[in-house]
Scaffold this motif. Structure first.
Motif, mmCIF file in Angstrom:
data_model
loop_
_atom_site.group_PDB
_atom_site.id
_atom_site.type_symbol
_atom_site.label_atom_id
_atom_site.label_comp_id
_atom_site.label_asym_id
_atom_site.label_seq_id
_atom_site.Cartn_x
_atom_site.Cartn_y
_atom_site.Cartn_z
ATOM 1 N N TRP A 28 0.818 -1.212 0.000
ATOM 2 C CA TRP A 28 0.000 0.000 0.000
ATOM 3 C C TRP A 28 0.848 1.258 0.000
ATOM 4 O O TRP A 28 0.451 2.273 -0.590
ATOM 5 C CB TRP A 28 -0.976 -0.019 1.177
ATOM 6 N N LEU A 29 2.021 1.250 0.625
ATOM 7 C CA LEU A 29 2.908 2.414 0.553
ATOM 8 C C LEU A 29 3.423 2.621 -0.866
ATOM 9 O O LEU A 29 3.505 3.761 -1.345
ATOM 10 C CB LEU A 29 4.072 2.261 1.529
ATOM 11 N N THR A 30 3.735 1.545 -1.549
ATOM 12 C CA THR A 30 4.145 1.645 -2.950
ATOM 13 C C THR A 30 2.989 2.161 -3.801
ATOM 14 O O THR A 30 3.186 2.997 -4.692
ATOM 15 C CB THR A 30 4.606 0.263 -3.473
ATOM 16 N N PHE A 31 1.793 1.692 -3.508
ATOM 17 C CA PHE A 31 0.607 2.160 -4.219
ATOM 18 C C PHE A 31 0.448 3.671 -4.061
ATOM 19 O O PHE A 31 0.234 4.394 -5.034
ATOM 20 C CB PHE A 31 -0.627 1.418 -3.693
ATOM 21 N N TRP A 32 0.551 4.184 -2.817
ATOM 22 C CA TRP A 32 0.414 5.615 -2.573
ATOM 23 C C TRP A 32 1.544 6.405 -3.215
ATOM 24 O O TRP A 32 1.317 7.503 -3.740
ATOM 25 C CB TRP A 32 0.369 5.901 -1.063
ATOM 26 N N PHE A 33 2.743 5.860 -3.195
ATOM 27 C CA PHE A 33 3.880 6.542 -3.823
ATOM 28 C C PHE A 33 3.654 6.669 -5.324
ATOM 29 O O PHE A 33 3.864 7.728 -5.908
ATOM 30 C CB PHE A 33 5.170 5.770 -3.523
ATOM 31 N N LEU A 58 0.795 6.523 -6.843
ATOM 32 C CA LEU A 58 -0.374 7.376 -7.044
ATOM 33 C C LEU A 58 0.041 8.845 -7.019
ATOM 34 O O LEU A 58 -0.463 9.652 -7.800
ATOM 35 C CB LEU A 58 -1.415 7.095 -5.963
ATOM 36 N N GLY A 59 0.989 9.183 -6.147
ATOM 37 C CA GLY A 59 1.484 10.555 -6.091
ATOM 38 C C GLY A 59 2.281 10.935 -7.318
ATOM 39 O O GLY A 59 2.360 12.118 -7.682
ATOM 40 N N LEU A 86 -10.372 5.986 -5.224
ATOM 41 C CA LEU A 86 -10.066 4.651 -4.709
ATOM 42 C C LEU A 86 -11.320 3.791 -4.719
ATOM 43 O O LEU A 86 -12.404 4.255 -4.394
ATOM 44 C CB LEU A 86 -9.512 4.743 -3.288
ATOM 45 N N GLN A 97 -9.858 -1.325 -2.497
ATOM 46 C CA GLN A 97 -8.595 -0.717 -2.107
ATOM 47 C C GLN A 97 -8.681 -0.131 -0.705
ATOM 48 O O GLN A 97 -7.767 -0.313 0.115
ATOM 49 C CB GLN A 97 -8.189 0.360 -3.112
ATOM 50 N N MET A 135 -6.579 -1.384 2.646
ATOM 51 C CA MET A 135 -5.772 -0.515 3.502
ATOM 52 C C MET A 135 -6.197 -0.633 4.960
ATOM 53 O O MET A 135 -5.348 -0.701 5.859
ATOM 54 C CB MET A 135 -5.897 0.932 3.031
#
Length: 187
Positions: free
Chosen positions: A111-116, A118-119, A128, A132, A136
């Protein structure tokens, strides 16, 4: 119980986990086979399920053999001091916490990779999905459960003893005394 016995019990628990994981993969395999061109993957799916079930059988029927292979050879004589039941129970609770922590950390990395990523995406708006958001939240709950199990194993053990046996375990090696009506340990 010897150290091999503890590892054998853990091996059987892992076999049960693998069995449920293999059963959980069957619906996805059926869907994959039913898709156009999915028949070419049928034998691979069948091979994966057969290998998983063979591994489950090996772990379930030969846990002591697996435990002896997993444990290092001890050069000095074995300690004759056995773990008492409350200590083994606390260790088991802590190990469950470590299991939750391992799965939770893997999900957290996802999920951190997903948010990174996404940014880093373009400026278009992305909403989302429910899956998803649920993933989380599940990861957060896994990590919370892991911390509670790891850091609070003694308290959880006492709570389980209180509700299971109606008494509080003595910490000085004496027999547990019954809990009085006031909630205090009168021992």
């Amino acid at each position: 119980m010897s150290r091999e016995d503890y590892i054998a019990v853990a091996t059987r628990l892992f076999a049960v986990y693998m069995l449920f994981a293999a059963i959980g993969q069957i619906p996805g395999m059926v869907v994959g086979i039913s898709q156009p061109g999915g028949q070419t993957w049928f034998w691979l799916y069948l091979l994966v399920v057969a290998f998983s079930l063979c591994l489950v059988g090996l772990l379930w029927f030969f846990p002591l053999t697996v435990a002896r292979k997993l444990l290092p050879v001890m050069r000095e004589p074995r300690s004759e001091q056995a773990l008492d039941a409350p200590t083994a129970f606390s260790i088991g609770i802590t190990l469950l916490g470590l299991w939750f922590l391992a799965t939770g950390l893997a999900d957290a990395v996802y999920w951190l990779t997903f948010w990174f990523r996404l940014g880093q995406a373009d400026a278009f708006e992305l909403e989302l999905t429910n899956d998803q958001v649920a993933g989380m939240v599940t990861t957060g709950v896994e990590l919370l459960i892991a911390l509670v199990l790891i850091l609070g194993s003694s308290g959880i053990r006492r709570l389980i003893y209180r509700y299971r046996y109606g008494r509080i375990e003595a910490t000085d090696g004496r027999e547990p005394s019954p809990v009085s009506g006031s909630g205090r340990n009168d021992g």
